[in-house]
Design an enzyme around this catalytic site. Structure first.
Site, PDB file in Angstrom:
ATOM      1  N   LYS A  83      30.161  33.440 -44.525  1.00 43.47           N
ATOM      2  CA  LYS A  83      28.826  33.391 -44.456  1.00 43.47           C
ATOM      3  C   LYS A  83      28.428  34.936 -44.424  1.00 43.47           C
ATOM      4  CE  LYS A  83      26.078  32.084 -40.344  1.00 43.47           C
ATOM      5  NZ  LYS A  83      25.971  31.177 -39.049  1.00 43.47           N
ATOM      6  N   SER A 160      22.064  28.722 -38.690  1.00 47.75           N
ATOM      7  CA  SER A 160      22.028  29.691 -39.671  1.00 47.75           C
ATOM      8  C   SER A 160      23.087  29.781 -40.817  1.00 47.75           C
ATOM      9  CB  SER A 160      22.444  31.221 -38.841  1.00 47.75           C
ATOM     10  OG  SER A 160      23.469  31.361 -38.424  1.00 47.75           O
ATOM     11  N   SER A 184      24.482  26.922 -35.055  1.00 47.48           N
ATOM     12  CA  SER A 184      24.517  27.208 -36.560  1.00 47.48           C
ATOM     13  C   SER A 184      25.408  26.877 -37.609  1.00 47.48           C
ATOM     14  CB  SER A 184      24.550  28.935 -36.650  1.00 47.48           C
ATOM     15  OG  SER A 184      23.462  29.578 -35.911  1.00 47.48           O
TER      16      SER A 184
END
Length: 492
Positions: A83, A160, A184
Protein backbone atom coordinates in the site's frame (compact mmCIF):
# COMPACT_ATOMS: atom_id res chain seq x y z
CA UNK A 1 -15.76 -17.40 -15.55
CA UNK A 2 -13.47 -18.07 -18.51
CA UNK A 3 -10.23 -20.10 -18.05
CA UNK A 4 -8.31 -16.81 -18.00
CA UNK A 5 -10.55 -15.41 -15.27
CA UNK A 6 -10.21 -18.65 -13.31
CA UNK A 7 -6.46 -18.00 -13.19
CA UNK A 8 -7.15 -14.43 -12.04
CA UNK A 9 -9.36 -15.64 -9.21
CA UNK A 10 -7.23 -18.58 -8.09
CA UNK A 11 -6.50 -18.48 -4.38
CA UNK A 12 -3.06 -17.74 -3.00
CA UNK A 13 -3.18 -21.09 -1.20
CA UNK A 14 -3.83 -23.01 -4.43
CA UNK A 15 -1.32 -20.93 -6.37
CA UNK A 16 1.47 -21.63 -3.89
CA UNK A 17 0.65 -25.35 -3.99
CA UNK A 18 0.74 -25.30 -7.82
CA UNK A 19 4.16 -23.66 -7.74
CA UNK A 20 5.50 -26.26 -5.33
CA UNK A 21 4.18 -29.10 -7.51
CA UNK A 22 5.57 -27.38 -10.65
CA UNK A 23 2.13 -27.11 -12.23
CA UNK A 24 2.62 -23.33 -12.45
CA UNK A 25 5.84 -21.39 -12.75
CA UNK A 26 6.42 -18.08 -10.92
CA UNK A 27 7.43 -16.52 -14.24
CA UNK A 28 4.15 -17.58 -15.84
CA UNK A 29 2.18 -16.24 -12.88
CA UNK A 30 3.90 -12.85 -12.74
CA UNK A 31 3.69 -12.32 -16.50
CA UNK A 32 0.00 -13.14 -16.40
CA UNK A 33 -0.84 -10.72 -13.61
CA UNK A 34 1.30 -7.89 -14.99
CA UNK A 35 -0.59 -8.25 -18.28
CA UNK A 36 -3.92 -8.28 -16.46
CA UNK A 37 -2.98 -5.16 -14.49
CA UNK A 38 -1.99 -3.39 -17.72
CA UNK A 39 -5.39 -4.22 -19.19
CA UNK A 40 -7.66 -3.52 -16.23
CA UNK A 41 -5.96 -1.09 -13.88
CA UNK A 42 -6.47 2.06 -16.03
CA UNK A 43 -10.22 1.78 -15.47
CA UNK A 44 -9.80 0.92 -11.77
CA UNK A 45 -6.83 2.97 -10.51
CA UNK A 46 -5.89 0.42 -7.87
CA UNK A 47 -2.14 0.36 -8.60
CA UNK A 48 -0.24 3.65 -8.53
CA UNK A 49 3.25 2.14 -8.99
CA UNK A 50 4.41 -1.01 -10.77
CA UNK A 51 7.86 -2.55 -10.46
CA UNK A 52 7.42 -4.84 -13.47
CA UNK A 53 11.11 -5.48 -14.25
CA UNK A 54 11.92 -6.11 -10.60
CA UNK A 55 8.96 -8.48 -10.28
CA UNK A 56 10.04 -10.44 -13.35
CA UNK A 57 13.58 -10.73 -11.99
CA UNK A 58 12.17 -12.02 -8.70
CA UNK A 59 9.99 -14.50 -10.58
CA UNK A 60 12.98 -15.90 -12.44
CA UNK A 61 14.86 -16.37 -9.17
CA UNK A 62 11.78 -17.99 -7.64
CA UNK A 63 11.51 -20.39 -10.55
CA UNK A 64 15.17 -21.32 -10.27
CA UNK A 65 14.64 -22.11 -6.58
CA UNK A 66 11.82 -24.50 -7.50
CA UNK A 67 13.89 -26.24 -10.17
CA UNK A 68 16.91 -26.48 -7.87
CA UNK A 69 14.83 -28.17 -5.18
CA UNK A 70 15.38 -25.40 -2.63
CA UNK A 71 13.24 -25.10 0.45
CA UNK A 72 10.26 -22.96 -0.49
CA UNK A 73 8.32 -20.51 1.64
CA UNK A 74 4.56 -20.79 2.19
CA UNK A 75 3.72 -18.18 -0.50
CA UNK A 76 6.56 -18.94 -2.91
CA UNK A 77 5.83 -17.44 -6.32
CA UNK A 78 2.59 -15.73 -5.25
CA UNK A 79 2.22 -12.09 -6.38
CA UNK A 80 1.27 -9.43 -3.86
CA UNK A 81 1.44 -5.66 -3.42
CA UNK A 82 2.17 -2.95 -0.87
CA UNK A 83 0.00 0.00 0.00
CA UNK A 84 1.31 3.48 -0.79
CA UNK A 85 1.19 4.95 2.70
CA UNK A 86 3.55 4.15 5.61
CA UNK A 87 4.69 1.05 3.72
CA UNK A 88 8.12 0.72 2.22
CA UNK A 89 10.33 -1.39 -0.03
CA UNK A 90 13.90 -0.31 -0.84
CA UNK A 91 14.10 1.88 -3.93
CA UNK A 92 10.33 2.30 -4.25
CA UNK A 93 8.45 5.61 -4.09
CA UNK A 94 6.38 6.56 -1.06
CA UNK A 95 3.92 9.41 -1.55
CA UNK A 96 2.16 8.82 1.79
CA UNK A 97 -1.22 8.61 0.11
CA UNK A 98 -0.83 10.77 -2.97
CA UNK A 99 0.91 13.90 -1.65
CA UNK A 100 2.13 15.63 -4.80
CA UNK A 101 5.23 17.08 -3.10
CA UNK A 102 6.34 13.51 -2.36
CA UNK A 103 5.81 12.10 -5.86
CA UNK A 104 9.60 11.54 -6.17
CA UNK A 105 10.18 10.52 -2.55
CA UNK A 106 12.03 7.18 -2.44
CA UNK A 107 12.66 5.09 0.67
CA UNK A 108 15.35 2.51 1.37
CA UNK A 109 13.71 0.51 4.17
CA UNK A 110 11.32 -2.43 4.46
CA UNK A 111 7.98 -2.44 6.22
CA UNK A 112 7.04 -5.69 7.95
CA UNK A 113 4.78 -6.79 5.11
CA UNK A 114 7.44 -6.29 2.43
CA UNK A 115 10.18 -8.02 4.38
CA UNK A 116 8.23 -11.02 5.58
CA UNK A 117 6.33 -11.64 2.36
CA UNK A 118 9.58 -11.62 0.37
CA UNK A 119 11.22 -13.93 2.91
CA UNK A 120 8.25 -16.30 2.49
CA UNK A 121 8.70 -16.33 -1.30
CA UNK A 122 6.04 -13.84 -2.43
CA UNK A 123 6.76 -11.48 -5.31
CA UNK A 124 5.97 -7.78 -4.89
CA UNK A 125 4.40 -6.24 -7.99
CA UNK A 126 4.00 -2.63 -6.89
CA UNK A 127 2.07 -0.25 -4.66
CA UNK A 128 -1.64 0.46 -4.38
CA UNK A 129 -3.62 3.65 -3.90
CA UNK A 130 -4.49 5.29 -0.57
CA UNK A 131 -5.83 8.65 0.67
CA UNK A 132 -3.48 11.32 1.99
CA UNK A 133 -1.92 10.06 5.25
CA UNK A 134 -4.74 7.50 5.47
CA UNK A 135 -6.91 10.18 7.03
CA UNK A 136 -10.36 9.06 5.86
CA UNK A 137 -12.40 5.95 5.13
CA UNK A 138 -12.45 6.52 1.37
CA UNK A 139 -9.68 6.05 -1.21
CA UNK A 140 -8.94 9.24 -3.15
CA UNK A 141 -6.21 11.87 -3.29
CA UNK A 142 -5.23 14.88 -5.41
CA UNK A 143 -2.21 13.18 -7.02
CA UNK A 144 -3.65 9.87 -8.23
CA UNK A 145 -7.41 10.33 -7.92
CA UNK A 146 -9.97 7.81 -6.63
CA UNK A 147 -9.78 4.05 -6.72
CA UNK A 148 -12.96 2.79 -8.34
CA UNK A 149 -15.00 -0.05 -6.94
CA UNK A 150 -14.88 -3.19 -9.13
CA UNK A 151 -18.55 -3.89 -8.33
CA UNK A 152 -19.56 -0.43 -9.56
CA UNK A 153 -16.78 1.80 -10.94
CA UNK A 154 -18.82 4.95 -10.31
CA UNK A 155 -18.38 4.28 -6.60
CA UNK A 156 -15.40 4.32 -4.25
CA UNK A 157 -13.44 1.31 -3.05
CA UNK A 158 -13.18 2.45 0.56
CA UNK A 159 -10.02 3.38 2.39
CA UNK A 160 -7.49 3.68 3.31
CA UNK A 161 -6.30 0.37 1.81
CA UNK A 162 -8.68 0.88 -1.10
CA UNK A 163 -6.25 0.18 -3.91
CA UNK A 164 -5.33 -3.17 -2.37
CA UNK A 165 -8.95 -4.23 -1.80
CA UNK A 166 -10.04 -3.25 -5.31
CA UNK A 167 -7.08 -5.05 -6.88
CA UNK A 168 -7.90 -8.25 -4.99
CA UNK A 169 -11.62 -8.09 -5.87
CA UNK A 170 -10.82 -7.45 -9.54
CA UNK A 171 -8.48 -10.43 -9.78
CA UNK A 172 -5.32 -8.34 -10.25
CA UNK A 173 -3.58 -10.40 -7.57
CA UNK A 174 -4.65 -12.94 -4.92
CA UNK A 175 -3.68 -11.05 -1.77
CA UNK A 176 -2.37 -7.63 -0.80
CA UNK A 177 -1.26 -5.55 2.13
CA UNK A 178 -3.62 -3.47 4.18
CA UNK A 179 -2.72 -1.32 7.15
CA UNK A 180 -5.31 -0.35 9.72
CA UNK A 181 -5.42 2.71 11.96
CA UNK A 182 -9.20 3.15 12.05
CA UNK A 183 -10.52 0.37 9.86
CA UNK A 184 -8.30 0.74 6.81
CA UNK A 185 -8.22 -3.02 6.20
CA UNK A 186 -11.84 -3.68 7.08
CA UNK A 187 -13.48 -0.64 5.43
CA UNK A 188 -12.36 -1.37 1.83
CA UNK A 189 -12.86 -5.09 2.43
CA UNK A 190 -16.51 -4.35 3.15
CA UNK A 191 -17.09 -2.11 0.13
CA UNK A 192 -15.12 -4.34 -2.29
CA UNK A 193 -16.57 -7.63 -1.10
CA UNK A 194 -13.31 -9.20 0.09
CA UNK A 195 -11.88 -10.41 3.40
CA UNK A 196 -9.86 -7.97 5.47
CA UNK A 197 -8.18 -9.06 8.69
CA UNK A 198 -6.68 -6.94 11.48
CA UNK A 199 -4.93 -9.10 14.10
CA UNK A 200 -4.65 -8.46 17.81
CA UNK A 201 -2.26 -5.67 18.62
CA UNK A 202 1.25 -7.13 18.91
CA UNK A 203 0.67 -10.18 16.71
CA UNK A 204 2.29 -8.55 13.66
CA UNK A 205 5.26 -6.31 14.47
CA UNK A 206 4.79 -2.63 13.76
CA UNK A 207 8.33 -1.33 13.36
CA UNK A 208 8.32 2.45 13.69
CA UNK A 209 11.32 4.77 13.82
CA UNK A 210 12.47 7.23 15.07
CA UNK A 211 9.63 6.61 17.57
CA UNK A 212 9.29 2.93 18.44
CA UNK A 213 6.07 3.78 20.28
CA UNK A 214 4.48 5.56 17.32
CA UNK A 215 1.81 2.95 16.60
CA UNK A 216 -0.27 3.06 19.76
CA UNK A 217 -2.52 6.17 19.60
CA UNK A 218 -4.70 4.65 18.27
CA UNK A 219 -3.30 1.18 17.70
CA UNK A 220 -1.91 0.74 14.18
CA UNK A 221 -1.79 -2.63 12.44
CA UNK A 222 -0.40 -4.48 9.42
CA UNK A 223 -3.00 -6.81 7.91
CA UNK A 224 -4.01 -8.82 4.86
CA UNK A 225 -6.70 -8.51 2.18
CA UNK A 226 -7.75 -11.57 0.16
CA UNK A 227 -10.83 -13.20 -1.33
CA UNK A 228 -10.98 -16.14 1.08
CA UNK A 229 -10.55 -16.63 4.80
CA UNK A 230 -7.98 -19.38 4.13
CA UNK A 231 -5.81 -16.95 2.16
CA UNK A 232 -6.06 -14.33 4.90
CA UNK A 233 -5.06 -17.01 7.40
CA UNK A 234 -2.08 -17.94 5.21
CA UNK A 235 -1.02 -14.31 4.91
CA UNK A 236 -1.39 -13.71 8.63
CA UNK A 237 0.79 -16.76 9.32
CA UNK A 238 3.55 -15.20 7.23
CA UNK A 239 3.31 -11.82 8.97
CA UNK A 240 2.94 -12.97 12.58
CA UNK A 241 5.99 -13.38 14.78
CA UNK A 242 8.32 -11.62 17.16
CA UNK A 243 10.53 -8.70 16.16
CA UNK A 244 12.76 -7.21 18.83
CA UNK A 245 12.46 -3.74 17.28
CA UNK A 246 8.78 -3.57 18.25
CA UNK A 247 8.39 -3.07 22.03
CA UNK A 248 4.88 -4.58 21.88
CA UNK A 249 5.57 -7.59 19.63
CA UNK A 250 4.22 -10.86 20.99
CA UNK A 251 6.48 -13.91 20.99
CA UNK A 252 4.03 -16.73 20.46
CA UNK A 253 2.76 -18.82 17.56
CA UNK A 254 -0.81 -18.68 16.26
CA UNK A 255 -2.36 -21.42 14.13
CA UNK A 256 -4.49 -19.27 11.83
CA UNK A 257 -4.72 -21.91 9.11
CA UNK A 258 -5.76 -24.59 11.58
CA UNK A 259 -8.52 -22.31 12.88
CA UNK A 260 -10.26 -22.49 9.48
CA UNK A 261 -13.01 -25.10 9.52
CA UNK A 262 -13.14 -25.59 13.28
CA UNK A 263 -16.50 -26.04 14.94
CA UNK A 264 -18.36 -23.08 16.43
CA UNK A 265 -20.09 -25.32 18.95
CA UNK A 266 -20.17 -23.62 22.33
CA UNK A 267 -19.15 -20.18 21.10
CA UNK A 268 -21.30 -17.31 22.34
CA UNK A 269 -21.75 -14.46 19.86
CA UNK A 270 -23.03 -10.99 20.74
CA UNK A 271 -24.74 -9.37 17.76
CA UNK A 272 -24.95 -5.59 17.84
CA UNK A 273 -26.69 -4.10 14.81
CA UNK A 274 -25.44 -0.59 15.63
CA UNK A 275 -22.42 -1.03 17.95
CA UNK A 276 -24.37 0.97 20.48
CA UNK A 277 -24.16 4.33 18.71
CA UNK A 278 -24.26 4.31 14.88
CA UNK A 279 -27.15 5.12 12.53
CA UNK A 280 -27.12 2.26 10.00
CA UNK A 281 -28.57 2.25 6.48
CA UNK A 282 -31.52 -0.20 6.46
CA UNK A 283 -30.07 -1.93 3.37
CA UNK A 284 -26.88 -2.67 5.30
CA UNK A 285 -28.80 -3.73 8.41
CA UNK A 286 -30.93 -6.23 6.49
CA UNK A 287 -27.96 -7.97 4.84
CA UNK A 288 -25.89 -8.20 8.03
CA UNK A 289 -28.79 -9.47 10.14
CA UNK A 290 -29.40 -12.27 7.65
CA UNK A 291 -25.72 -13.20 7.57
CA UNK A 292 -25.43 -13.21 11.36
CA UNK A 293 -28.20 -15.79 11.65
CA UNK A 294 -25.94 -18.26 9.83
CA UNK A 295 -23.77 -18.61 12.92
CA UNK A 296 -26.62 -20.40 14.66
CA UNK A 297 -26.59 -22.97 11.87
CA UNK A 298 -22.88 -23.46 12.55
CA UNK A 299 -23.53 -24.32 16.21
CA UNK A 300 -22.95 -21.00 17.96
CA UNK A 301 -25.27 -19.21 20.35
CA UNK A 302 -26.19 -15.80 18.93
CA UNK A 303 -27.87 -13.12 21.02
CA UNK A 304 -28.59 -9.52 20.12
CA UNK A 305 -27.06 -7.20 22.70
CA UNK A 306 -27.33 -3.52 23.49
CA UNK A 307 -23.81 -2.15 23.83
CA UNK A 308 -23.61 1.02 25.89
CA UNK A 309 -20.89 3.32 24.63
CA UNK A 310 -19.77 6.19 26.89
CA UNK A 311 -19.93 8.76 24.05
CA UNK A 312 -21.93 9.18 20.87
CA UNK A 313 -20.51 8.39 17.45
CA UNK A 314 -19.78 12.03 16.59
CA UNK A 315 -17.64 12.52 19.71
CA UNK A 316 -15.70 9.32 19.09
CA UNK A 317 -15.17 10.14 15.42
CA UNK A 318 -13.68 13.48 16.41
CA UNK A 319 -11.50 11.66 18.93
CA UNK A 320 -10.15 9.50 16.10
CA UNK A 321 -9.42 12.57 13.98
CA UNK A 322 -7.48 14.14 16.84
CA UNK A 323 -5.47 10.99 17.46
CA UNK A 324 -4.68 10.37 13.80
CA UNK A 325 -3.63 13.93 12.99
CA UNK A 326 -0.38 13.67 14.91
CA UNK A 327 2.47 15.96 13.96
CA UNK A 328 5.26 13.38 14.13
CA UNK A 329 5.43 12.60 10.42
CA UNK A 330 5.51 16.31 9.59
CA UNK A 331 8.41 16.79 11.99
CA UNK A 332 10.26 13.89 10.38
CA UNK A 333 9.89 15.46 6.95
CA UNK A 334 11.04 18.81 8.36
CA UNK A 335 14.23 17.13 9.55
CA UNK A 336 14.74 16.02 5.93
CA UNK A 337 14.25 19.55 4.61
CA UNK A 338 10.59 19.16 3.54
CA UNK A 339 8.10 21.40 5.34
CA UNK A 340 4.77 20.09 4.08
CA UNK A 341 2.57 22.48 6.04
CA UNK A 342 4.55 25.59 5.20
CA UNK A 343 5.52 24.92 1.59
CA UNK A 344 3.03 22.37 0.29
CA UNK A 345 -0.20 23.00 2.18
CA UNK A 346 -2.17 22.86 -1.08
CA UNK A 347 -1.22 19.17 -1.40
CA UNK A 348 -3.12 18.34 1.79
CA UNK A 349 -6.94 18.11 1.90
CA UNK A 350 -8.36 21.05 3.83
CA UNK A 351 -10.07 18.78 6.38
CA UNK A 352 -6.81 17.02 7.18
CA UNK A 353 -4.76 20.21 7.24
CA UNK A 354 -7.12 21.73 9.80
CA UNK A 355 -6.72 18.75 12.13
CA UNK A 356 -2.93 18.77 11.80
CA UNK A 357 -2.73 22.46 12.59
CA UNK A 358 -4.97 21.93 15.62
CA UNK A 359 -2.75 19.08 16.82
CA UNK A 360 0.20 21.48 17.05
CA UNK A 361 -1.85 23.57 19.49
CA UNK A 362 -3.11 20.70 21.62
CA UNK A 363 -1.94 20.57 25.20
CA UNK A 364 -0.65 17.57 27.13
CA UNK A 365 -3.74 17.75 29.35
CA UNK A 366 -6.04 17.57 26.31
CA UNK A 367 -4.11 14.57 25.00
CA UNK A 368 -4.47 12.88 28.38
CA UNK A 369 -8.23 13.42 28.30
CA UNK A 370 -8.40 11.83 24.86
CA UNK A 371 -6.67 8.73 26.20
CA UNK A 372 -9.18 8.62 29.03
CA UNK A 373 -12.04 8.69 26.50
CA UNK A 374 -10.37 5.85 24.65
CA UNK A 375 -10.06 3.88 27.89
CA UNK A 376 -13.80 4.12 28.45
CA UNK A 377 -14.43 2.69 24.98
CA UNK A 378 -12.03 -0.15 25.78
CA UNK A 379 -13.94 -0.88 29.01
CA UNK A 380 -17.28 -0.93 27.16
CA UNK A 381 -15.99 -3.48 24.66
CA UNK A 382 -14.33 -5.58 27.34
CA UNK A 383 -17.59 -5.60 29.26
CA UNK A 384 -19.28 -7.47 26.42
CA UNK A 385 -16.49 -10.04 26.37
CA UNK A 386 -17.24 -10.83 29.99
CA UNK A 387 -20.17 -12.89 28.68
CA UNK A 388 -19.43 -13.52 25.00
CA UNK A 389 -16.60 -14.90 22.87
CA UNK A 390 -17.23 -12.75 19.79
CA UNK A 391 -18.96 -9.51 18.85
CA UNK A 392 -20.56 -9.20 15.41
CA UNK A 393 -21.58 -5.90 13.83
CA UNK A 394 -21.94 -4.42 10.36
CA UNK A 395 -18.49 -3.31 9.21
CA UNK A 396 -19.83 -0.02 7.86
CA UNK A 397 -23.03 1.92 8.34
CA UNK A 398 -23.55 2.70 4.65
CA UNK A 399 -23.06 1.41 1.11
CA UNK A 400 -20.21 2.58 -1.17
CA UNK A 401 -20.40 6.27 -2.06
CA UNK A 402 -19.97 7.80 -5.51
CA UNK A 403 -16.53 9.12 -6.42
CA UNK A 404 -15.93 12.86 -6.49
CA UNK A 405 -14.18 14.58 -9.39
CA UNK A 406 -11.81 16.74 -7.31
CA UNK A 407 -9.64 14.12 -5.57
CA UNK A 408 -11.50 14.61 -2.29
CA UNK A 409 -14.13 11.85 -2.09
CA UNK A 410 -15.61 11.56 1.39
CA UNK A 411 -18.27 9.43 3.01
CA UNK A 412 -21.83 10.51 3.81
CA UNK A 413 -22.56 13.47 6.09
CA UNK A 414 -25.74 11.89 7.39
CA UNK A 415 -27.36 8.47 7.63
CA UNK A 416 -31.03 7.98 8.47
CA UNK A 417 -31.24 11.72 9.16
CA UNK A 418 -28.42 11.60 11.73
CA UNK A 419 -25.28 13.66 11.13
CA UNK A 420 -22.02 11.71 10.86
CA UNK A 421 -18.43 12.76 10.27
CA UNK A 422 -17.88 12.23 6.51
CA UNK A 423 -14.25 11.22 7.03
CA UNK A 424 -14.74 8.32 9.46
CA UNK A 425 -18.08 8.63 11.29
CA UNK A 426 -19.85 5.98 9.19
CA UNK A 427 -17.11 3.39 9.85
CA UNK A 428 -18.02 0.94 12.62
CA UNK A 429 -14.38 -0.06 12.83
CA UNK A 430 -12.31 2.59 14.57
CA UNK A 431 -13.40 1.69 18.16
CA UNK A 432 -11.39 -1.51 17.73
CA UNK A 433 -8.31 0.60 16.98
CA UNK A 434 -8.82 2.23 20.36
CA UNK A 435 -8.96 -1.20 22.00
CA UNK A 436 -6.60 -3.48 20.03
CA UNK A 437 -8.94 -6.48 19.68
CA UNK A 438 -8.66 -8.74 16.60
CA UNK A 439 -11.28 -8.08 13.94
CA UNK A 440 -12.12 -9.23 10.44
CA UNK A 441 -14.54 -8.03 7.78
CA UNK A 442 -16.09 -10.75 5.64
CA UNK A 443 -18.62 -10.43 2.81
CA UNK A 444 -22.15 -10.65 4.23
CA UNK A 445 -23.88 -10.48 0.86
CA UNK A 446 -24.93 -8.02 -1.81
CA UNK A 447 -27.44 -5.29 -1.13
CA UNK A 448 -29.96 -3.96 -3.61
CA UNK A 449 -28.08 -2.92 -6.76
CA UNK A 450 -25.36 -5.52 -6.27
CA UNK A 451 -23.20 -3.53 -3.84
CA UNK A 452 -21.20 -5.51 -1.25
CA UNK A 453 -21.89 -5.36 2.48
CA UNK A 454 -19.36 -6.48 5.08
CA UNK A 455 -19.84 -8.17 8.44
CA UNK A 456 -17.33 -7.35 11.19
CA UNK A 457 -16.35 -10.13 13.60
CA UNK A 458 -14.44 -9.01 16.71
CA UNK A 459 -12.66 -11.35 19.11
CA UNK A 460 -11.26 -11.20 22.59
CA UNK A 461 -7.80 -9.74 22.89
CA UNK A 462 -5.28 -12.31 21.58
CA UNK A 463 -7.97 -14.85 20.68
CA UNK A 464 -7.45 -14.47 16.95
CA UNK A 465 -8.28 -18.13 16.11
CA UNK A 466 -11.94 -17.70 17.14
CA UNK A 467 -12.25 -14.78 14.71
CA UNK A 468 -10.83 -16.86 11.86
CA UNK A 469 -13.04 -19.81 12.79
CA UNK A 470 -16.22 -17.74 12.72
CA UNK A 471 -15.25 -16.09 9.43
CA UNK A 472 -14.53 -19.43 7.79
CA UNK A 473 -17.88 -20.80 9.00
CA UNK A 474 -19.70 -17.92 7.34
CA UNK A 475 -17.76 -18.50 4.12
CA UNK A 476 -18.64 -22.20 4.19
CA UNK A 477 -22.36 -21.68 4.82
CA UNK A 478 -22.84 -18.46 2.87
CA UNK A 479 -20.14 -18.48 0.14
CA UNK A 480 -19.36 -15.32 -1.78
CA UNK A 481 -16.85 -16.31 -4.46
CA UNK A 482 -19.51 -16.31 -7.18
CA UNK A 483 -20.03 -12.58 -6.62
CA UNK A 484 -16.65 -11.78 -8.22
CA UNK A 485 -18.19 -12.61 -11.60
CA UNK A 486 -19.64 -9.09 -11.37
CA UNK A 487 -16.15 -7.66 -11.12
CA UNK A 488 -14.79 -9.87 -13.89
CA UNK A 489 -17.57 -8.70 -16.21
CA UNK A 490 -17.08 -4.95 -15.67
CA UNK A 491 -16.15 -2.78 -18.63
CA UNK A 492 -12.47 -2.01 -18.99
Amino acid sequence: MSPTEEMAYQSATAMAAAVRSRELSPVEIVDYFLDRIAERNPSLNAFVFLAADEARDSARRAEKAVLDGDELGPVHGVPTALKDLFDFNPGWPATFGGIAALRDNVTQSHCTYARRMKEAGAILLGKTNSPVMGFRGTCDNPLFGPTRNPFDPSRNSGGSSGGSAAAVADGLLPLAEGTDGGGSVRIPASWCGVVGYKPSFGRVPYVSRPNAFGGISPFLFEGVLARSVADVALGASVLTGYDSRDPFALDEAVDYVGACGRSLDGLRIAYSPDFGMYPVDPKVAAVTAKATAVFRDAGATVEEVAITMPYDQSELAELWCRMMSGVEVFEIFKSQGIDLLRDHAEDLPAEYRAHVEASYRRSAVETLRDQQMRSEVYDAIQGVFGQYDLIVTPTLACLPVHNAADGNTAGPSEINGVAVNPLIGWCMTYPINYSGHPAISVPAGLAEGGLPVGLQIIGRRYNDPDVITAASALERLRPWHQDYARCAAREV
